[in-house]
Scaffold this motif. Structure first.
Motif, short mmCIF file in Angstrom:
data_model
loop_
_atom_site.label_atom_id
_atom_site.label_comp_id
_atom_site.label_asym_id
_atom_site.label_seq_id
_atom_site.Cartn_x
_atom_site.Cartn_y
_atom_site.Cartn_z
N LEU A 14 0.69 -0.76 0.28
CA LEU A 14 -0.17 -0.10 -0.27
C LEU A 14 0.94 1.28 -0.19
CD1 LEU A 14 -2.67 0.64 0.24
CD2 LEU A 14 -3.20 0.95 2.72
N LYS A 23 -10.63 -2.86 3.44
CA LYS A 23 -9.18 -1.92 2.05
C LYS A 23 -10.66 -1.59 0.71
CE LYS A 23 -6.06 -6.09 3.05
NZ LYS A 23 -5.95 -7.24 2.80
N TYR A 31 -5.30 -1.29 6.90
CA TYR A 31 -5.29 -2.06 5.50
C TYR A 31 -5.26 -3.83 6.18
CZ TYR A 31 -0.88 -2.78 8.25
OH TYR A 31 0.23 -3.17 9.02
#
Lengths: 472, 472
Positions: free
Chosen positions: A51, A136, A97
């Protein structure tokens, strides 16, 4: 130049690039970032690294930061150090996340970390995977909106600091100290989080209150070993009997919680809000029927919408003791345990509720039994300022995207970080999200409507512009 | 010739051969014959084959017989077909080679299927293994007694049919039909079982009453899937809440069971028996302290010995629902279940008790909830005839071996086959065993005192002689 003038190009870009947005979401969904299970520690790190690399491509100054637990990502949009010609709002965007465990795996219709677009029974296109919604899918709506703004205009309408943690599903125990230790890095005008829901599949919502949470675990211990119920049954105390007796008394006939002091400080809704909520007409038919139920299980005499958002509750989230395999075993176990959580509302203090629960259990313990407790997490309820300035801008932007008036609603869920942002950074939080009640978050077959993902990205693109223009 | 004249030689032989007896027990204990778990089906067959071969070396006509489940061993001592010169008693000896599961394995101090002689904290020598007592150790006391008689005199004092099954720990569901279908093979004067206990480590006992058993499982179902307790908590019914509420109400403040009709037909002990039992002075200190308890948990106003042997009881043997892993999960599960057993006494009918329990649960189900039940096993209580002829002979033989008066006692445990022998074959059963309360049967670290095994073999050698001589 008004950002509104560039907005249509940004929205067009979002539509044109949507397949790529989806593939980027899938890449993130394939990483098994289950924070609760130490077996997935490396996956959590992999999700943070992935990410971070992705957000860096948007021109953010991005770092993966160690904490005492899973790492956090910190990303800043204002990298060139130039003073802005005019004051711009600075937004702190928060997401996570990490995802929930996937058990029971047997109930999933497809592997939880192999995302796919499938068709729901009623024809809606959905993304199915653990984390597809929570969080997410939701956080990627914001990332993709920023990507579109950068692609079209080379800059963002507002200054943004993103902080994305990896322990939300396990209580942010290491993230909150990280926030406190580095609070100088998180100065902003307000915070935004994308981890809440819509009013219904067509009606956007901003969440303006959140219930708090106290999560406790109790273990009742009796004999020093498991016993044969033929030899000892009737003579020896059975901790499952004690546990069920104590927990079974927590609710009275009217669904009220009997723990002394539990409702202290809890206020009824103001009559005008109650009248507003009555009109929303949240019915058992619309809310409970999709999950196979028909009768509101909360306090008698309260609206269903009160039961799930403005009233405090108790749920036993897990219970275990003795033999639970196939067939039978005539055992009196040495111990039995349960996980219990309380959703709190304004006026209730988490520490007092936890103590009241533990006192309640301890006062009901028969001789020969001990109770051990474990504290899993706690957060006070949050009531946001309905008059905060960004709220009006976001409300207008959402209504434009969805073509329906945005509802300001209370949520029954808890997002403890909201209270931490207020306490640690002095920030109010704007809660906008695109989840639906049937998203199966924390359950098998978690999904996110393709429409939520697509129009979620477009919604954030609009909100960023609206926030900038409102500040001019 | 009186068998009494040969007895001393038999007893000497037992002492001299004891190390070999122990090694033969170890061979049987090494076989993982867990009947409850299909993964051990081959081990169950291996145990039956092994035991059959061993018993065949005693001159028994031995076969391993298939059933619809794990096989049974049938062995007959009268192989030459010669009519006996004088009428001899014919005894049906019953045992079981299957054992309980071993979980939780982490609590065992050594591997459960690697038997060893170790020293108990108080200095007693003990055999530690799953099945060391229940029932491999106990049944081998009888086999070894037969072996000693054959070695010394080339014959047995009485005619013996042995039947050893492999599903006792899972309710003998396939063995009872096998017995019914082949009842012509099991004609005898009475049955004997070695699966009960001593009064204390130095005092032998014959068990003259057994509690019955009803074992049921209930699963409460609510929503059609697991739910997030933030979103649905307060609105959706929680099956753990329902289960604990129902089970928590089964006992009143005085430890009595509240299920309507549960005590119907239950009689108080006759005053003379109660007086006898009072004198036995079974105290919390002697019975409960070794397991870490001090307060009898049964019905108030009853002697502890009544609570564990002559009064009916209820135990919740297992409970499960929701999230039970590490940490926390804010889930409202779709279902929750419990395993519940009732120990019955004379006057209670298993079918009526099961129905009363199910009616009790069903009557307390809130709307939106369903209950599903599974029937695991049932057996009525058994009261044996205290005046049966072999009992006096066995009592005398046991008293001679142990040097203390044999106690006639009631047992809280259930041996359902005793009722089946009466119903199917018309046989009364003599229950003699050498187990102790601290043997940890059905628990980690199951053991059998070396003294129980050694003097158990000697006891059976004496009983066989006494039965023969009493019949002359």
């Amino acid at each position: 130049m008004s950002h509104a003038s560039q907005l249509q190009a940004v929205l067009d870009r979002i539509d044109a690039d949507f397949d790529n947005s989806l593939e980027r979401l899938f890449e993130l969904l394939r990483i098994k970032s289950i924070s609760a299970d130490p077996a997935f520690t490396a996956d959590c790190k992999a999700a943070a690294d992935h990410l971070s690399r992705d957000i860096a491509t948007l021109g953010f100054d991005t770092t993966v930061r160690p904490t005492a637990g899973h790492p956090a990502i910190v990303a800043r949009s204002s990298v060139n150090g130039k003073a802005n010609p005019e004051p711009r709002p600075h937004v702190l965007f928060y997401g996570h996340y990490d995802v929930q465990p996937v058990d029971p795996l047997s109930l999933w219709h497809r592997p939880p970390f192999e995302p796919a677009v499938t068709t729901h029974a009623d024809g809606r296109k959905i993304v199915v995977a653990r984390g597809a919604e929570d969080d997410k899918g939701q956080l990627m709506t914001f990332v993709e909106a920023c990507r579109a703004w950068m692609a079209v205009s080379g800059s963002l309408p507002v200054d943004i600091t993103m902080v994305i943690e990896g322990e939300e599903e396990i209580g942010s125990k290491n993230f909150v100290p990280f926030l406190e230790q580095n609070k100088g890095e998180f100065k902003a005008d307000f915070a935004m989080i994308c981890d809440t829901g819509m009013w219904d599949p067509n009606t956007p919502a901003i969440t303006t209150s959140l219930r708090g949470l106290v999560y406790d675990e109790v273990k009742i211990k009796a004999a020093n070993r498991d016993l044969h119920s033929g030899i000892f049954g009737g003579g020896a105390q059975n901790p499952i009997r004690v546990l069920t007796r104590i927990l079974g008394g927590i609710f009275d006939e009217d669904g009220r919680i009997t723990i002394p002091g539990f409702y202290d400080g809890v206020k009824d809704l103001p009559p005008d809000i109650l009248a507003q909520w009555s009109k929303l007409n949240l019915t058992p038919e619309s809310f409970l029927k999709p999950i196979g139920l028909s009768i509101p299980a909360g306090e008698k005499g309260r609206l269903l919408i009160e039961q799930i958002s403005s009233r405090p509750t108790c749920d036993i989230n897990g219970i275990f003791g003795g033999y639970t395999g196939e067939g039978s075993k005539t055992v009196i176990p040495a111990e039995a345990s349960a996980k219990i959580s309380f959703r709190l509302v304004e006026g209730q203090q988490p520490d007092k509720i936890r103590k009241a629960f533990r006192d309640y259990v301890t006062a009901r313990l028969p001789g020969d039994c001990k109770a051990e407790f474990a504290d899993h997490s706690s957060a006070p309820a949050v009531a946001l300022d309905w008059n905060m300035k960004p709220l009006a801008a976001a409300k207008r932007a959402l209504s434009e995207e969805w073509g329906k008036e945005t509802i300001l609603m209370g949520s029954g869920a808890s997002i403890p970080i909201v209270a931490d942002f207020k306490r640690t950074l002095g920030l109010d939080t704007l809660l906008v999200g695109f989840g639906l009640d049937d998203d199966n978050i924390h359950s098998p077959n978690e999904k996110y409507d393709l429409k939520s993902f697509h129009k979620g990205i477009r919604s954030w693109a609009r909100i960023l512009a609206a926030l900038a223009d409102a500040a001019r």
